[in-house]
Design a protein around this motif. Sequence first.
Motif, short mmCIF file in Angstrom:
data_model
loop_
_atom_site.label_atom_id
_atom_site.label_comp_id
_atom_site.label_asym_id
_atom_site.label_seq_id
_atom_site.Cartn_x
_atom_site.Cartn_y
_atom_site.Cartn_z
N GLU A 136 15.82 14.24 -3.48
CA GLU A 136 15.79 13.19 -4.56
C GLU A 136 16.85 12.21 -4.16
O GLU A 136 16.82 11.03 -4.98
N GLY A 137 17.82 12.32 -3.57
CA GLY A 137 18.76 11.03 -3.28
C GLY A 137 18.26 9.96 -2.67
O GLY A 137 18.69 9.07 -2.72
N VAL A 138 16.94 9.95 -2.06
CA VAL A 138 16.48 8.97 -1.50
C VAL A 138 16.00 7.85 -2.78
O VAL A 138 15.48 6.74 -2.20
N LEU A 139 15.58 8.39 -3.77
CA LEU A 139 15.00 7.48 -4.63
C LEU A 139 15.77 6.35 -5.32
O LEU A 139 15.40 5.51 -5.78
N ALA A 140 17.17 6.63 -4.98
CA ALA A 140 17.99 5.19 -5.21
C ALA A 140 17.69 4.10 -4.43
O ALA A 140 18.04 3.09 -4.82
N ARG A 141 17.11 4.55 -3.22
CA ARG A 141 16.76 3.18 -2.39
C ARG A 141 15.30 2.86 -2.43
O ARG A 141 14.81 2.21 -1.71
N LEU A 142 14.76 3.49 -3.46
CA LEU A 142 12.99 3.15 -3.43
C LEU A 142 12.92 2.29 -4.86
O LEU A 142 13.08 2.94 -5.80
N GLU A 143 12.23 1.37 -4.67
CA GLU A 143 11.65 0.43 -5.83
C GLU A 143 9.99 0.41 -5.46
O GLU A 143 9.64 0.11 -4.49
N LEU A 144 9.21 0.36 -6.52
CA LEU A 144 7.88 0.19 -6.41
C LEU A 144 7.39 -1.10 -7.63
O LEU A 144 7.98 -1.07 -8.67
N GLY A 170 17.16 5.83 6.28
CA GLY A 170 18.30 5.02 5.58
C GLY A 170 18.02 3.68 5.04
O GLY A 170 18.77 3.02 4.60
N TYR A 171 16.62 3.35 5.07
CA TYR A 171 16.45 1.98 4.72
C TYR A 171 16.18 1.87 3.30
O TYR A 171 15.59 2.66 2.67
N PRO A 172 16.86 0.84 2.61
CA PRO A 172 16.24 0.59 1.24
C PRO A 172 14.74 -0.08 1.29
O PRO A 172 14.42 -0.92 2.04
N VAL A 173 13.91 0.51 0.48
CA VAL A 173 12.38 0.15 0.73
C VAL A 173 11.83 -0.26 -0.77
O VAL A 173 12.05 0.34 -1.85
N ARG A 174 11.02 -1.37 -0.83
CA ARG A 174 10.25 -1.75 -1.87
C ARG A 174 8.86 -1.68 -1.71
O ARG A 174 8.34 -2.02 -0.51
N GLY A 175 8.15 -0.92 -2.27
CA GLY A 175 6.65 -0.45 -1.95
C GLY A 175 5.78 -1.27 -3.13
O GLY A 175 6.14 -1.38 -4.20
N THR A 176 4.74 -1.79 -2.57
CA THR A 176 3.72 -2.57 -3.36
C THR A 176 2.64 -1.34 -3.82
O THR A 176 2.12 -0.60 -2.95
N VAL A 177 2.26 -1.51 -5.26
CA VAL A 177 1.06 -0.36 -5.55
C VAL A 177 -0.06 -1.40 -6.29
O VAL A 177 0.51 -2.35 -6.83
N ARG A 178 -1.28 -1.08 -6.33
CA ARG A 178 -2.05 -1.76 -7.16
C ARG A 178 -1.84 -1.44 -8.54
O ARG A 178 -2.00 -2.51 -9.67
N SER A 179 -1.29 -0.32 -8.95
CA SER A 179 -1.03 0.13 -10.41
C SER A 179 0.23 0.93 -10.33
O SER A 179 0.35 1.91 -9.58
N LEU A 180 0.91 0.57 -11.11
CA LEU A 180 2.20 1.40 -11.48
C LEU A 180 1.88 2.72 -11.85
O LEU A 180 2.94 3.60 -12.14
N ALA A 181 0.88 3.00 -12.29
CA ALA A 181 0.43 4.34 -12.73
C ALA A 181 0.72 5.48 -11.69
O ALA A 181 0.76 6.52 -11.85
N LYS A 182 0.58 4.88 -10.46
CA LYS A 182 0.75 5.74 -9.01
C LYS A 182 2.14 5.81 -8.77
O LYS A 182 2.52 6.66 -7.75
N ALA A 183 3.17 5.26 -9.37
CA ALA A 183 4.52 5.13 -9.22
C ALA A 183 5.12 6.75 -9.19
O ALA A 183 5.97 7.17 -8.20
N ALA A 184 4.89 7.38 -10.11
CA ALA A 184 5.26 8.44 -10.07
C ALA A 184 5.08 9.47 -9.22
O ALA A 184 5.84 10.41 -8.45
N GLN A 185 3.81 9.48 -8.71
CA GLN A 185 3.32 10.44 -7.46
C GLN A 185 3.87 9.78 -6.39
O GLN A 185 4.02 10.76 -5.45
N GLY A 229 0.63 -1.23 0.03
CA GLY A 229 0.07 0.05 -0.03
C GLY A 229 0.96 1.26 -0.04
O GLY A 229 0.48 2.20 0.69
N ALA A 230 1.90 1.42 -0.78
CA ALA A 230 2.85 2.36 -0.69
C ALA A 230 2.23 3.74 -1.20
O ALA A 230 2.87 4.68 -0.93
N SER A 231 1.24 3.49 -2.08
CA SER A 231 0.52 4.87 -2.57
C SER A 231 -0.48 5.50 -1.72
O SER A 231 -1.02 6.45 -2.05
N GLY A 232 -0.63 4.58 -0.56
CA GLY A 232 -1.97 5.19 0.35
C GLY A 232 -1.32 6.30 1.34
O GLY A 232 0.03 6.51 1.46
N PHE A 233 -1.95 6.90 2.27
CA PHE A 233 -1.94 8.05 2.96
C PHE A 233 -0.85 7.49 4.01
O PHE A 233 0.49 8.20 4.08
#
Length: 346
Positions: A54-62, A28-43, A11-15
């Motif tokens: 912006e530096g944290v985006l290297a540790r974020l995967e959706l 400092g954690y690497p994070v993988r988030g699940t979303v129902r649709s990758l259309a929400k990834a940019a948001q 639920g990475a796109s939720g509130f």
Amino acid sequence: MLEKGRVLITGASGFVGKWTLIELLKAGYPVRGTVRSLAKAAQVRAAASAQAGEGVLARLELVETDLLDDAGWTEAMQGMDAVMHIAAAIRSDEPKDASLVVRPAVEGTARVLRFAHAAGIRRCILTSSIATVGYGHGHTTGRRVYTEEHFTDLGNMRWTWAYCVGKTTAERAAWEFARANGLRLTTIHPGAIIGPALDDDASISIGMVTGLFDGRTPALPSNGFSIVDVRDVAAMHVAALEDPAAAGQRYLATAEYVPFPQIAEILRQAYPDRNITARRVPDWIIKLMARFGGPTRQIINDIGNEKIFDGAKGEALMGRKYIPARQSIIDTAESAIRLGLVPGRT
């Protein structure tokens, strides 16, 4: 203590999901988030970079997954050290088909824990609710204090609602699964979650504030809510992850009990030039309406009584005081105005 291991958030796109993801990235954690649709990834990425750089985006995967489908979950769990299951189906109305809310809660939670266990993940944090704590105890009048020792008794409730049924059933099953399979489970139990929206994909729960601006809440019920700021909920999830003693524990995330009319008065004082809802609705009308379902079924158990949820244990875990309810209410309103979630001045 988990040493900056990889964390999966559902639920990475939720509130709550977005704010928790941000707190993990800041820590400092690497994070993988699940979303129902990758259309929400940019948001999601935009919210993360705006709050944490912006530096944290290297540790974020959706990645894309669905709580009601096995597809993608094996891959989502690969290489993860811990799971935070935050995703939930939340509605402002009471659906005629309760399974629309109950199935994602019960089947979704079971699916996440099952795939986590299969992947060898042993640390799991589940976002539960006060709905699994303070109901079915015969409390219809007066004031009563609830703690983590209480568990909702669905069989003893005159009025159930889908969210309560789903969350309570899911949590009970989660604890059984954890005990049977050696998972180190923690459950977090927020009250009514408000606080600043990050974008226009905001939580239904902030409607208890924004609805007083635009007439969606035409009249005020007498009951109150145990309010908590979303930033505190996120901080508590991270604190639970980092404290080994939190495994096996339930934590209420509840700052203050605030009656609905008081929320309106706080907004009226802060925004005197706006037409904040003032009209009251008598309790008997809500009780009558609840017989026919609809949104009143979600609050009928709180009419005529005060359910106080003692959040001291959660506050101690977090290591600081809760954000005051007044600040949360104002911060919610200010973010809603900035993002255009409420109409212009009237």
